[in-house]
Design a protein around this motif. Structure first.
Motif, PDB file in Angstrom:
ATOM      1  N   GLU A 215       0.825  -1.199   0.000  1.00  0.00           N
ATOM      2  CA  GLU A 215       0.000   0.000   0.000  1.00  0.00           C
ATOM      3  C   GLU A 215       0.866   1.259   0.000  1.00  0.00           C
ATOM      4  O   GLU A 215       0.502   2.273  -0.604  1.00  0.00           O
ATOM      5  CB  GLU A 215      -0.936  -0.016   1.206  1.00  0.00           C
ATOM      6  CG  GLU A 215      -2.029  -1.077   1.106  1.00  0.00           C
ATOM      7  CD  GLU A 215      -2.969  -1.062   2.299  1.00  0.00           C
ATOM      8  OE1 GLU A 215      -2.704  -0.294   3.247  1.00  0.00           O
ATOM      9  OE2 GLU A 215      -3.963  -1.811   2.283  1.00  0.00           O
ATOM     10  N   ARG A 218       1.698   2.394  -3.395  1.00  0.00           N
ATOM     11  CA  ARG A 218       0.594   2.938  -4.186  1.00  0.00           C
ATOM     12  C   ARG A 218       0.305   4.397  -3.882  1.00  0.00           C
ATOM     13  O   ARG A 218      -0.409   5.055  -4.632  1.00  0.00           O
ATOM     14  CB  ARG A 218      -0.662   2.093  -3.956  1.00  0.00           C
ATOM     15  CG  ARG A 218      -0.480   0.662  -4.441  1.00  0.00           C
ATOM     16  CD  ARG A 218      -1.592  -0.256  -3.987  1.00  0.00           C
ATOM     17  NE  ARG A 218      -1.194  -1.652  -4.215  1.00  0.00           N
ATOM     18  CZ  ARG A 218      -1.864  -2.696  -3.771  1.00  0.00           C
ATOM     19  NH1 ARG A 218      -2.972  -2.517  -3.052  1.00  0.00           N
ATOM     20  NH2 ARG A 218      -1.435  -3.920  -4.018  1.00  0.00           N
ATOM     21  N   THR A 219       0.833   4.879  -2.778  1.00  0.00           N
ATOM     22  CA  THR A 219       0.623   6.291  -2.440  1.00  0.00           C
ATOM     23  C   THR A 219       1.643   7.197  -3.110  1.00  0.00           C
ATOM     24  O   THR A 219       1.543   8.422  -2.989  1.00  0.00           O
ATOM     25  CB  THR A 219       0.712   6.494  -0.912  1.00  0.00           C
ATOM     26  OG1 THR A 219       2.039   6.165  -0.461  1.00  0.00           O
ATOM     27  CG2 THR A 219      -0.290   5.597  -0.191  1.00  0.00           C
ATOM     28  N   ARG A 262      -2.105  -5.198   9.696  1.00  0.00           N
ATOM     29  CA  ARG A 262      -1.636  -4.440   8.541  1.00  0.00           C
ATOM     30  C   ARG A 262      -0.756  -3.260   8.955  1.00  0.00           C
ATOM     31  O   ARG A 262      -1.060  -2.097   8.698  1.00  0.00           O
ATOM     32  CB  ARG A 262      -2.831  -3.963   7.713  1.00  0.00           C
ATOM     33  CG  ARG A 262      -3.636  -5.105   7.147  1.00  0.00           C
ATOM     34  CD  ARG A 262      -4.970  -4.671   6.579  1.00  0.00           C
ATOM     35  NE  ARG A 262      -4.793  -3.876   5.375  1.00  0.00           N
ATOM     36  CZ  ARG A 262      -5.824  -3.397   4.668  1.00  0.00           C
ATOM     37  NH1 ARG A 262      -7.048  -3.619   5.062  1.00  0.00           N
ATOM     38  NH2 ARG A 262      -5.595  -2.692   3.578  1.00  0.00           N
TER      39      ARG A 262
END
Length: 344
Positions: A215, A218-219, A262
């Motif tokens: 993640e 993806r930022t 997470r």
């Protein structure tokens, strides 16, 4: 390992090798371990006379087991995206007297054409990003769905969920370890790079695949460049190191803990081998363990990533070392289905 009497009877009645072995004697890649299949069939709880939708015919072995479980009064509709597998399974099932099966060639995410409110049970053998609406529409009230699902949005983070339909609502009842190749509407001709979910992919000088999924990547607008640079560093400087767990600890439980919590920097990857890894990564370093072995790590950097990974293990221990069975699956309605996530 023992299973319920109906599943044990089905295992005894169906010749596995007839379905899973090709003409050259090699095992078909589109088949799963009999233990995994039997575990999922136990979760499905098929009764005689049931109508079952199977997503992913594969070798046809699981289809034959379902055919036995539903009996002459039941019916199995099985959907497979690979035309050659449909033809092969149809011939094998016919030759073995399995007349209560209808094979269909198509995209399993769309279910079976024109079968609204028909199936008492739905089972899939490919990992879906969500439980598609099409399956729910085709399921009867109180139907059970058993499917491997992605649990984080990152590649290769999966579990097998048992879900029950409650009218227009869905109830997540159970989650067990397990995962399969990602479901895809096109024929997948390789098994090492996920068909979706990888944020950076490259190959080394020997042609072996390396990929990252995270993640935090993806930022970033430069995610592909950043990911490839980290993969290059792992290729050049990657080396083994002791992992955060010892032999006596529950590696599968730690993996589930990471999926549930997470933590920042959580990353999945493959490092030039047919083994998927999970761990911590940042733009400049990484420390990764295999999904089944947290005693050994593969890392690049100055050691900070290993310290982060060890800190995650300490957090897991501080919470009583929860096992995978302690995870609680939850469902969230999204645009085209139901997303499955897990919590402690």
């Amino acid at each position: 390992m023992t299973f319920s009497p109906p599943v044990e009877a089905a295992l005894a009645a169906v010749d596995e090798g007839a379905y899973t072995t090709g003409p050259d004697g090699a095992r078909l890649p589109q088949t799963s371990s009999p233990t995994v299949i039997a575990t999922m069939l136990d979760l499905l709880d098929v009764t005689p006379g049931a109508r079952v939708l199977e997503i992913g015919t594969g070798s046809g072995y699981s289809t034959a087991l379902l055919s036995h479980l539903v009996g002459d009064a039941g019916h199995v509709t099985t959907v497979e995206v690979v035309p050659e597998l449909v033809t092969r399974a149809e011939e094998l099932l016919h030759n073995h007297g399995r007349r209560n099966v209808e094979p269909i060639c198509g995209d399993g995410a769309k279910g079976a054409p024109g079968r609204a409110d028909e199936f008492d049970r739905v089972i899939a053998w490919a990992t879906s990003a969500r439980i598609p609406d099409e399956w729910v529409v085709q399921a009867t009230p109180q139907a059970v769905i058993v499917t491997p699902v992605n649990l984080t949005g990152m590649a290769k983070t999966f579990g097998v969920a048992r879900v029950r339909c409650e009218g227009e609502e869905m109830v997540a009842e159970q989650l067990v370890p397990g995962g399969f190749v990602e479901a895809h509407d096109q024929v997948v001709d390789q098994w090492l790079v996920p068909p979706y979910g990888a944020d950076a992919v490259t190959r080394d000088g020997e042609g072996c695949s390396w990929w990252l999924s995270a993640e935090w990547l993806r930022t970033r607008q430069d995610s592909d460049t950043l990911g490839r640079a980290l993969l290059d560093r792992l290729m050049l400087d990657g080396r083994p190191a002791p992992g955060p767990l010892d032999e006596s600890e529950d590696h599968n439980g730690f993996y589930g803990f990471l999926l549930a919590t997470r933590p920042q920097g959580l990353t999945t990857a493959a490092c030039g081998e047919p083994v998927w890894r999970i761990g911590y990564a940042s733009p400049s370093e990484a420390a990764l363990i295999s999904f089944s072995d947290a005693q050994r790590a593969f890392h690049a950097g100055d050691g900070h990533a290993l310290q982060v990974l060890a800190g995650w293990a300490d957090s897991w221990r501080a919470q009583g070392q929860p096992a995978f069975a302690d995870l609680r699956p939850t469902l969230r309605r999204i645009q085209d289905g139901w997303q499955v996530r897990v919590h402690l």
